[in-house]
Design an enzyme around this catalytic site. Structure first.
Site, PDB file in Angstrom:
ATOM      1  N   ALA A  65       0.786  -1.042  -0.395  1.00 49.73           N
ATOM      2  CA  ALA A  65       0.197   0.096   0.195  1.00 49.73           C
ATOM      3  C   ALA A  65       0.993   0.626  -0.083  1.00 49.73           C
ATOM      4  O   ALA A  65       1.845   1.174   0.210  1.00 49.73           O
ATOM      5  CB  ALA A  65      -0.864  -0.052   1.282  1.00 49.73           C
ATOM      6  N   GLY A 108       0.625  -4.839   0.881  1.00 44.90           N
ATOM      7  CA  GLY A 108      -0.493  -4.861  -0.135  1.00 44.90           C
ATOM      8  C   GLY A 108      -0.272  -5.527  -0.937  1.00 44.90           C
ATOM      9  O   GLY A 108      -1.731  -6.220  -2.131  1.00 44.90           O
ATOM     10  N   GLU A 111      -0.703  -8.914  -0.387  1.00 41.72           N
ATOM     11  CA  GLU A 111      -2.520  -8.947  -0.599  1.00 41.72           C
ATOM     12  C   GLU A 111      -2.813  -9.041  -1.612  1.00 41.72           C
ATOM     13  O   GLU A 111      -3.937 -10.257  -1.648  1.00 41.72           O
ATOM     14  CB  GLU A 111      -2.484  -8.152   1.325  1.00 41.72           C
ATOM     15  CG  GLU A 111      -1.891  -8.747   2.303  1.00 41.72           C
ATOM     16  CD  GLU A 111      -1.686  -7.285   3.115  1.00 41.72           C
ATOM     17  OE1 GLU A 111      -1.527  -6.322   2.741  1.00 41.72           O
ATOM     18  OE2 GLU A 111      -2.663  -7.805   3.963  1.00 41.72           O
ATOM     19  N   GLU A 131       4.716  -5.167   7.149  1.00 41.08           N
ATOM     20  CA  GLU A 131       4.133  -3.987   7.535  1.00 41.08           C
ATOM     21  C   GLU A 131       4.830  -3.933   9.742  1.00 41.08           C
ATOM     22  O   GLU A 131       4.952  -2.486  10.090  1.00 41.08           O
ATOM     23  CB  GLU A 131       3.232  -4.217   8.087  1.00 41.08           C
ATOM     24  CG  GLU A 131       2.096  -4.726   6.233  1.00 41.08           C
ATOM     25  CD  GLU A 131       1.937  -5.582   5.225  1.00 41.08           C
ATOM     26  OE1 GLU A 131       2.828  -6.416   6.244  1.00 41.08           O
ATOM     27  OE2 GLU A 131       1.365  -5.405   4.146  1.00 41.08           O
TER      28      GLU A 131
HETATM   29  N1  CAA Z   1       5.173   3.619  -0.662  1.00 42.02           N
HETATM   30  C1  CAA Z   1       5.319   4.022  -0.810  1.00 42.02           C
HETATM   31  N2  CAA Z   1       6.185   4.526  -1.574  1.00 42.02           N
HETATM   32  C2  CAA Z   1       7.301   3.555  -1.721  1.00 42.02           C
HETATM   33  C3  CAA Z   1       6.256   2.333  -0.874  1.00 42.02           C
HETATM   34  C4  CAA Z   1       5.310   2.353  -0.560  1.00 42.02           C
HETATM   35  N3  CAA Z   1       4.951   0.940  -0.692  1.00 42.02           N
HETATM   36  N4  CAA Z   1       7.746   0.731  -1.723  1.00 42.02           N
HETATM   37  C5  CAA Z   1       8.402   2.063  -2.474  1.00 42.02           C
HETATM   38  N5  CAA Z   1       8.253   3.412  -2.567  1.00 42.02           N
HETATM   39  C6  CAA Z   1       9.066   4.334  -3.438  1.00 42.02           C
HETATM   40  C7  CAA Z   1      10.035   4.399  -2.265  1.00 42.02           C
HETATM   41  O1  CAA Z   1       9.684   5.720  -1.996  1.00 42.02           O
HETATM   42  C8  CAA Z   1      10.654   5.367  -3.839  1.00 42.02           C
HETATM   43  O2  CAA Z   1      10.346   6.539  -4.121  1.00 42.02           O
HETATM   44  P1  CAA Z   1      11.184   7.716  -3.836  1.00 42.02           P
HETATM   45  O3  CAA Z   1      11.766   7.775  -5.174  1.00 42.02           O
HETATM   46  O4  CAA Z   1      10.537   9.077  -4.657  1.00 42.02           O
HETATM   47  O5  CAA Z   1      11.619   7.974  -2.942  1.00 42.02           O
HETATM   48  C9  CAA Z   1      11.050   4.596  -4.889  1.00 42.02           C
HETATM   49  O6  CAA Z   1       9.191   3.822  -4.397  1.00 42.02           O
HETATM   50  C10 CAA Z   1      12.006   2.935  -4.424  1.00 42.02           C
HETATM   51  O7  CAA Z   1      11.937   3.130  -3.877  1.00 42.02           O
HETATM   52  P2  CAA Z   1      13.511   2.447  -2.752  1.00 42.02           P
HETATM   53  O8  CAA Z   1      14.405   3.395  -2.990  1.00 42.02           O
HETATM   54  O9  CAA Z   1      12.889   2.372  -1.705  1.00 42.02           O
HETATM   55  O10 CAA Z   1      13.662   1.450  -3.932  1.00 42.02           O
HETATM   56  P3  CAA Z   1      14.748   0.023  -2.330  1.00 42.02           P
HETATM   57  O11 CAA Z   1      15.214  -0.686  -4.452  1.00 42.02           O
HETATM   58  O12 CAA Z   1      16.326   0.689  -2.303  1.00 42.02           O
HETATM   59  O13 CAA Z   1      14.186  -0.523  -1.858  1.00 42.02           O
HETATM   60  C11 CAA Z   1      12.210  -1.747  -1.076  1.00 42.02           C
HETATM   61  C12 CAA Z   1      12.976  -1.070  -1.911  1.00 42.02           C
HETATM   62  C13 CAA Z   1      12.945  -3.120  -0.488  1.00 42.02           C
HETATM   63  C14 CAA Z   1      10.655  -2.426  -1.578  1.00 42.02           C
HETATM   64  C15 CAA Z   1      11.515  -0.830  -0.077  1.00 42.02           C
HETATM   65  O14 CAA Z   1      11.267   0.407  -1.094  1.00 42.02           O
HETATM   66  C16 CAA Z   1      11.276  -0.530   0.495  1.00 42.02           C
HETATM   67  O15 CAA Z   1      11.006  -1.553   1.425  1.00 42.02           O
HETATM   68  N6  CAA Z   1       9.731  -0.033   0.186  1.00 42.02           N
HETATM   69  C17 CAA Z   1       8.185  -0.648   1.247  1.00 42.02           C
HETATM   70  C18 CAA Z   1       7.752  -2.211   1.684  1.00 42.02           C
HETATM   71  C19 CAA Z   1       6.359  -1.657   2.137  1.00 42.02           C
HETATM   72  O16 CAA Z   1       6.871  -1.565   3.548  1.00 42.02           O
HETATM   73  N7  CAA Z   1       5.154  -2.034   2.165  1.00 42.02           N
HETATM   74  C20 CAA Z   1       4.013  -2.083   2.826  1.00 42.02           C
HETATM   75  C21 CAA Z   1       3.439  -1.101   2.699  1.00 42.02           C
HETATM   76  S1  CAA Z   1       2.058  -1.255   4.299  1.00 42.02           S
HETATM   77  C22 CAA Z   1       0.499  -1.892   3.542  1.00 42.02           C
HETATM   78  O17 CAA Z   1       1.099  -2.450   2.798  1.00 42.02           O
HETATM   79  C23 CAA Z   1      -0.240  -1.933   5.037  1.00 42.02           C
HETATM   80  C24 CAA Z   1      -1.281  -2.710   3.593  1.00 42.02           C
HETATM   81  O18 CAA Z   1      -1.685  -4.201   4.647  1.00 42.02           O
HETATM   82  C25 CAA Z   1      -3.000  -3.196   2.785  1.00 42.02           C
END
Ligand code: CAA
Length: 257
Positions: A65, A108, A111, A131
């Site tokens: 998400a 998400g 999911e 998460e």
């Molecule tokens: N939401 C918003 N933006 C996201 C995102 C997310 N879930 N995942 C990645 N992005 C964005 C980053 O902010 C980044 O944007 P900018 O260039 O503007 O900074 C871009 O995508 C590229 O990401 P990274 O620079 O972080 O890329 P990376 O290769 O270094 O890392 C990653 C990749 C490990 C997937 C890392 O991006 C990450 O940890 N993302 C978040 C994963 C996460 O926590 N997901 C769960 C979300 S909560 C949820 O899903 C709730 C639910 O149950 C419904």
């Protein structure tokens, strides 16, 4: 209204829906999910479509998400948006949906893949429910669907540590059907979708409904439900055609009637 965050394409009876926010690893914001749900529901009603595929790109199916959309939200904001409840509409889709997954398939994203009926993964796919690392927990079915799929102990470890796991690990746990080289994951999903599309569309939908019932009910009720659906199919032309074609040693021509 034209789509902004997803791309759609139809290959014969197979509809492909591609998540398209590549700059943010296909983070699932509300407008993207609304578009996805609207398009999936439209294909569900379209008699020309028999199977759907949801996919992303090589780097990401979806990294979860959209964290930026939620970061400052209050509980009232989240309650009023009630975004995750809308995902339930995917659960109600009657045609089969295949997830074709490459790269990050997290939170998400994982999911969403688990809302689908069959998962095809590239060798580069990375799954996870991370998460917990950002102070929350899965909210779109992860605690339920992952537990039912991989069992309590594995789900507990994955959800409480938030660690990522590989496509091979996901396959070993029964979360994905097939793991293929990255160049082939979408073609593999299309081939499977075409195979399903050759079957009786009505029998396919009813069989999907029966399998999903197994997750909602006890064995006796489930068996009863299955039996009634099985008998019901004898009211279809496709049943007559399928069995007649077998006897006549020819390929069946299914009409979905
Ligand atoms: N939401 C918003 N933006 C996201 C995102 C997310 N879930 N995942 C990645 N992005 C964005 C980053 O902010 C980044 O944007 P900018 O260039 O503007 O900074 C871009 O995508 C590229 O990401 P990274 O620079 O972080 O890329 P990376 O290769 O270094 O890392 C990653 C990749 C490990 C997937 C890392 O991006 C990450 O940890 N993302 C978040 C994963 C996460 O926590 N997901 C769960 C979300 S909560 C949820 O899903 C709730 C639910 O149950 C419904």
């Amino acid at each position: 209204m034209p789509n902004q965050f997803i791309m759609t394409q139809q290959e014969g009876p197979v509809a492909i829906l591609r998540l398209n926010r590549p700059d943010v690893l296909n983070a699932l914001n509300i407008p993207l999910m609304d578009e996805l749900i609207t398009n999936v529901e439209a294909y569900d009603q379209d008699p020309g479509v028999r199977c759907m595929i949801i996919t992303g790109n090589e780097r990401a199916f979806a990294a979860g998400a959209d964290i930026k959309e939620m970061a400052e939200a209050s509980v009232v904001d989240m309650y009023e948006r009630n975004n995750l409840a809308r995902w339930e509409r995917i659960k109600r889709v009657r045609k089969p949906i295949i997830a074709a997954v490459s790269g990050f398939c997290l939170g998400g994203g994982c999911e969403l893949a688990m809302h689908c009926d069959i998962l095809i993964a590239s060798e580069t796919a990375r799954f996870g429910q991370p998460e917990i690392n950002i102070g929350v927990m899965p909210g779109a079915g992860g605690t339920q669907r992952l537990s039912k799929t991989v069992g309590k102990y594995r789900a507990m470890e994955l959800i409480l540590t938030g660690r990522m796991f590989t496509a091979a690990e996901a396959h070993a746990m029964g979360l994905v059907n097939r793991v293929v080289p990255v160049e082939r994951y979408l073609d593999e999903a299309i081939a499977m979708a075409r195979e399903i599309a050759e079957r009786s569309p009505i029998a396919v939908r009813v069989a999907k409904e029966a399998v999903l019932r197994a997750f909602e009910t006890g064995l006796s009720d489930g068996l009863d439900y299955e039996r009634k659906l099985f008998y019901m199919l004898f009211a279809t032309e496709d049943q007559k055609e399928g069995m007649k074609a077998f006897v006549e040693k020819r390929k069946a021509e299914y009409k979905g009637r």
